[in-house]
Enzyme design. Structure first.
Site, PDB file in Angstrom:
ATOM      1  CB  CYS A  88     -84.174  -3.608  52.500  1.00  0.00           C
ATOM      2  SG  CYS A  88     -85.238  -4.857  51.757  1.00  0.00           S
ATOM      3  CG  HIS A 205     -83.077  -6.017  56.540  1.00  0.00           C
ATOM      4  ND1 HIS A 205     -83.945  -4.951  56.615  1.00  0.00           N
ATOM      5  CD2 HIS A 205     -83.446  -6.726  55.454  1.00  0.00           C
ATOM      6  CE1 HIS A 205     -84.811  -5.010  55.614  1.00  0.00           C
ATOM      7  NE2 HIS A 205     -84.529  -6.077  54.890  1.00  0.00           N
ATOM      8  CD  GLU A 207     -82.842  -3.213  59.621  1.00  0.00           C
ATOM      9  OE1 GLU A 207     -81.704  -3.067  59.130  1.00  0.00           O
ATOM     10  OE2 GLU A 207     -83.839  -3.565  58.939  1.00  0.00           O
TER      11      GLU A 207
END
Lengths: 241, 93
Positions: A88, A205, A207
């Site tokens: 990002c 993302h 994560e």
């Protein structure tokens, strides 16, 4: 398994560093947060530039962050072949720093898009995608207002020819199409690597896809690639003796 | 001496500018026969330089290194000597 030691860079305005630290914990990795004013990354196995709004994203996304003191160390680490992941805002910083080609522009529909998104792995190589196969699909969150990947046509052709388009936005059946593209990115590009393949930038993302209870663990599937990659690096094994 | 540079940064021609397109739609909805709007940023930079040539060089470098990203943007500027240095009222945006 060698438990990777990952340094996660924190700029003023970064918001995804704790999510990365959480995912690292789920994987059994060691994560260390490194403030942007530091010049020492702490001898990590890999470096992560997480999402957020570094320095408020003023002027352009990533434009000020690239001059943060820690970026000299990140550039040196990458030049040495060290694995660097920019997600990002981290992708935007890597582009501004010239570590990856192209730029990320305002989404073509002007909306901030926060959603689950299907991605197709087109270049399953290197530390961040090497554990996956070509055509594998990942379902990851996206969360951005400026994710429209842009580079001139010659650069896009060169990236494709060199297998550096790592990830593309696709429909659930793996098709690149306008409807699958959440931001108007050129050729549906969601992630690219540098020439050497050790630096990956992607808008999604990974994560945030680390727990089944909150949507899925495809992010862990992707990040685990690093373990296998490190196991193949003699220098890493020696460092641990 | 002090100089003032009015810098304008815009997306390169041919790069889709959804912000400009949206503004154009707004103007058309007010009845103006607008065919195109390109959005950009303007910045006034006050700085010290020995002479006009040095000031021009400095602005070009500022644009190249930080104010614009040549991959997607073009910077243009107008440079003038600040006639009232020390007067901060000279810097209203």
């Amino acid at each position: 398994m060698i438990a990777p030691r990952v340094s996660v860079v924190v700029f003023p305005g970064t918001w995804s560093e704790r999510d990365f630290a959480h995912a690292a914990g789920v994987l059994g990795w060691e994560a260390r947060l490194v403030w942007h004013a530091e010049t020492d990354l702490g001898a990590p196995d890999a470096v992560v530039l997480p999402g957020g709004f570094a320095h408020g994203d003023h002027l352009r996304t990533g434009a000020i962050a690239r001059f943060s003191p820690v970026m000299r160390a990140v550039e040196a680490f990458a030049a040495d072949g060290g694995p660097v992941l920019g997600s990002c805002n981290g992708f935007q910083v890597l582009c501004e720093a010239g570590m990856l080609p192209g730029v990320l522009l305002r989404n073509d529909h002007l909306e901030f898009r926060c959603d689950w998104q299907w991605l197709r792995v087109d270049a399953p190589t290197g530390p961040w995608l090497g554990g996956l196969a070509a055509g594998d699909l990942l379902r990851l969150p996206i969360s951005h207002g400026e994710g429209r990947y842009h580079a001139d046509e010659a650069t896009l052709d060169a990236l494709e020819a060199a297998d550096r388009v790592a990830l593309r936005y696709v429909t659930a059946d793996g098709t690149v199409s306008a409807e699958a593209n959440p931001n108007g990115s050129a050729r549906g590009i969601a992630g690219v690597t540098n020439e050497r393949g050790n630096v990956l930038g992607l808008m999604p993302h990974p994560e945030r896809a680390a727990e089944r209870e909150i949507g899925g663990i495809d992010g862990l599937r992707m990040l685990r690639s690093l373990e296998r990659w490190l196991a193949d690096q003699p220098a890493v094994a020696e460092r641990r003796l | 001496m002090r100089w003032l540079a009015d810098v304008h940064v815009a997306l390169r021609p041919g790069i889709a500018d959804p912000e400009g397109t949206t503004i154009a739609g707004g103007l058309r909805s007010l009845g103006y026969p607008v065919t195109e709007v390109r959005a950009g940023k303007s910045m006034r930079v006050a700085f010290e330089a020995d002479d006009a040539a040095a000031a021009e060089t400095a602005v070009a470098e500022m644009c190249r290194r930080l104010l614009a990203n040549p991959v997607m943007e073009v910077a243009t500027w107008q440079l003038r000597a600040d006639e009232t240095p020390g007067d901060d009222e000279a810097i209203p945006a």
